[in-house]
Enzyme design. Sequence first.
Site, PDB file in Angstrom:
ATOM      1  N   GLN A 142      -7.570  -3.419   1.238  1.00 20.54           N
ATOM      2  CA  GLN A 142      -6.246  -3.693   0.672  1.00 20.54           C
ATOM      3  C   GLN A 142      -5.729  -5.055   1.121  1.00 20.54           C
ATOM      4  O   GLN A 142      -5.124  -5.791   0.337  1.00 20.54           O
ATOM      5  CB  GLN A 142      -5.290  -2.575   1.083  1.00 20.54           C
ATOM      6  CG  GLN A 142      -5.644  -1.229   0.487  1.00 20.54           C
ATOM      7  CD  GLN A 142      -4.922  -0.065   1.157  1.00 20.54           C
ATOM      8  OE1 GLN A 142      -4.490  -0.165   2.309  1.00 20.54           O
ATOM      9  NE2 GLN A 142      -4.805   1.047   0.446  1.00 20.54           N
TER      10      GLN A 142
ATOM     11  N   GLU B 133      -8.231   3.716  10.159  1.00 17.90           N
ATOM     12  CA  GLU B 133      -8.397   3.789   8.705  1.00 17.90           C
ATOM     13  C   GLU B 133      -9.083   2.523   8.197  1.00 17.90           C
ATOM     14  O   GLU B 133      -8.680   1.405   8.504  1.00 17.90           O
ATOM     15  CB  GLU B 133      -7.025   3.929   8.043  1.00 17.90           C
ATOM     16  CG  GLU B 133      -7.074   3.966   6.520  1.00 17.90           C
ATOM     17  CD  GLU B 133      -5.682   3.825   5.908  1.00 17.90           C
ATOM     18  OE1 GLU B 133      -5.551   4.091   4.711  1.00 17.90           O
ATOM     19  OE2 GLU B 133      -4.767   3.426   6.635  1.00 17.90           O
TER      20      GLU B 133
ATOM     21  N   ALA C 290      -8.074   8.974 -10.319  1.00 18.09           N
ATOM     22  CA  ALA C 290      -9.486   8.599 -10.322  1.00 18.09           C
ATOM     23  C   ALA C 290      -9.703   7.260  -9.628  1.00 18.09           C
ATOM     24  O   ALA C 290     -10.719   6.613  -9.839  1.00 18.09           O
ATOM     25  CB  ALA C 290     -10.014   8.536 -11.762  1.00 18.09           C
ATOM     26  N   GLY C 291      -8.752   6.875  -8.775  1.00 23.19           N
ATOM     27  CA  GLY C 291      -8.872   5.599  -8.082  1.00 23.19           C
ATOM     28  C   GLY C 291      -9.637   5.718  -6.782  1.00 23.19           C
ATOM     29  O   GLY C 291     -10.349   6.699  -6.529  1.00 23.19           O
TER      30      GLY C 291
ATOM     31  N   THR D  58       0.855  -1.181   0.000  1.00 22.82           N
ATOM     32  CA  THR D  58       0.000   0.000   0.000  1.00 22.82           C
ATOM     33  C   THR D  58       0.892   1.233   0.000  1.00 22.82           C
ATOM     34  O   THR D  58       2.119   1.125  -0.020  1.00 22.82           O
ATOM     35  CB  THR D  58      -0.913   0.020   1.247  1.00 22.82           C
ATOM     36  OG1 THR D  58      -0.118   0.343   2.405  1.00 22.82           O
ATOM     37  CG2 THR D  58      -1.591  -1.322   1.466  1.00 22.82           C
ATOM     38  N   CYS D  59       0.267   2.406   0.059  1.00 21.95           N
ATOM     39  CA  CYS D  59       1.072   3.628   0.045  1.00 21.95           C
ATOM     40  C   CYS D  59       1.921   3.754   1.301  1.00 21.95           C
ATOM     41  O   CYS D  59       2.944   4.440   1.289  1.00 21.95           O
ATOM     42  CB  CYS D  59       0.184   4.859  -0.108  1.00 21.95           C
ATOM     43  SG  CYS D  59      -1.021   5.078   1.228  1.00 21.95           S
ATOM     44  N   ASN D  60       1.514   3.095   2.377  1.00 20.41           N
ATOM     45  CA  ASN D  60       2.235   3.256   3.632  1.00 20.41           C
ATOM     46  C   ASN D  60       2.994   2.019   4.077  1.00 20.41           C
ATOM     47  O   ASN D  60       3.633   2.054   5.129  1.00 20.41           O
ATOM     48  CB  ASN D  60       1.258   3.668   4.743  1.00 20.41           C
ATOM     49  CG  ASN D  60       0.999   5.156   4.741  1.00 20.41           C
ATOM     50  OD1 ASN D  60       1.864   5.936   4.357  1.00 20.41           O
ATOM     51  ND2 ASN D  60      -0.190   5.556   5.142  1.00 20.41           N
ATOM     52  N   ARG D  61       2.947   0.937   3.326  1.00 21.09           N
ATOM     53  CA  ARG D  61       3.656  -0.273   3.760  1.00 21.09           C
ATOM     54  C   ARG D  61       3.855  -1.242   2.597  1.00 21.09           C
ATOM     55  O   ARG D  61       3.076  -1.276   1.640  1.00 21.09           O
ATOM     56  CB  ARG D  61       2.893  -0.975   4.876  1.00 21.09           C
ATOM     57  CG  ARG D  61       1.603  -1.636   4.483  1.00 21.09           C
ATOM     58  CD  ARG D  61       0.869  -2.219   5.688  1.00 21.09           C
ATOM     59  NE  ARG D  61       0.431  -1.169   6.598  1.00 21.09           N
ATOM     60  CZ  ARG D  61       0.962  -0.971   7.797  1.00 21.09           C
ATOM     61  NH1 ARG D  61       1.935  -1.767   8.233  1.00 21.09           N
ATOM     62  NH2 ARG D  61       0.526  -0.001   8.563  1.00 21.09           N
TER      63      ARG D  61
ATOM     64  N   SER E 235      -2.191   1.933  11.178  1.00 19.31           N
ATOM     65  CA  SER E 235      -2.258   2.901  10.083  1.00 19.31           C
ATOM     66  C   SER E 235      -1.783   4.281  10.519  1.00 19.31           C
ATOM     67  O   SER E 235      -1.760   4.593  11.715  1.00 19.31           O
ATOM     68  CB  SER E 235      -3.695   3.009   9.555  1.00 19.31           C
ATOM     69  OG  SER E 235      -4.134   1.785   9.019  1.00 19.31           O
TER      70      SER E 235
END
Length: 464
Positions: free
Chosen positions: A121, A115, A191-192, A50-53, A110
């Site tokens: 995810q 979150e 646009a996700g 993900t964006c953070n892990r 998170s």
Amino acid sequence: MNELLVLGLSHKTAPVAVRERLSVTQTQLERMLADLHASPDVNEAAILSTCNRTEVYLVVGDPVEAEGELLRSIAKSSRIRPTELANLVYAPRNCDAARHLYRVTSGLDSMVLGEYEVQGQVKRAYETALHRGTTGPMLNRLFKAALRTGKRVRTETTLSERRTSVASVAVDLAAERVGHLEDRKVMIIGAGETAELTAQAFAAQGVRTLFVSNRHADRARALAERFGGRVGALTDLAEQLEEADVVISSTGSPHPVLEAEELATVMAARPDRPLVLIDIAVPRDIDPECGRLPGVTLYDIDDLQAVVAQNLADRGSEAQIAEEIVEQEIHAFARWMGQMEITPTIVDLRTRATDIVEAVLAENEGRWESASAADVARMERAARTVVQRLLHEPTVRLKQARDRDDAHGQVEVLRELFALDEPDHASAPADAPRTQIPCPHAMAPADPVPDNLRALAVRRAAGS
């Protein structure tokens, strides 16, 4: 014995400049899964990115060797020195690894406490591994239990209420920097799912947004219709930026969509009008050099940490309830693993004892010249009877431990005392799923494992 291992890094251990180098596309992720599963030392594999892990979940026979090999592989692919990477990653095992995934899925690990997007995810990560055939009994059980835990936290606590996403925190930051948003011109690049959450947060504050996307134009139009916004194309980005006051970007592009040189031209055409850019993509969408331009304020995903601090303070009591739920579920996972171990441990224990008897009889064969064949037979029967009676009580107690919470502990001690995991002593099939799970005391009892799952686990453990 197989063990559960997680190797990963997150926003808590590594800055976005490092995380973006380990970020992978869906195609890359599936290729990595195939490569991992092809390794003779890896029995099961799943990857959460993900964006953070970025986290790799493995079931392996030798966690020390697997951890070192995976660390070297990641270092090579990301072009980060292994020594530098080693200081950024975490590698919990067994129950600690399970607890980590449960906390991640529950939103407890998170950036924004509670979150809720992370559960989706985790579900997609599991479905990808399941589709690629890289999971097995342990990861199947682990991910299903983690998703159940996340659902319990959402329904039994209020952690998921109010501002509970990176996107919503980004909108809060934008409002803090430019004041009331109703009179501002806002642009969303992408646009996700994150763009949709951003649009929801803006709409809640009465903002009509401009959606900019080339790759998912149809979805961008759908979002614009839903939230009363407009649609633009990335090819016209410079022209659209001349009108914007706030830009939040969250595409899946592996490269920046906005370079400093392009933005410098834009800012020259709009003197005395500041621009706030918030980049919540990993890899980053906006060239960090953009933040050095006059009139431009740039934030990346790591800059949201300060905004999140109040979120943490407000949700402390609910987080404690969520942690208790996690411990209850870990309690059930540990018990299941203990049950998985009992039958192969009994088999190994009795086989070990039989091997000792046979070895002693063989060593003394020929030393009983004066004994008759009947005498020798009686001595052999006596030796075997002594072993059977000696092992009777441990066998009974192990079987009785199936429904107890400390089954895994009893199994671990017995296997250690009798050296059942040394190659010459272990007799169960090599592919029998045996897992050592050193778990701390759970906080509350959990529901027992259904009989049909227990029977399946025992059959697999016995190699039948």
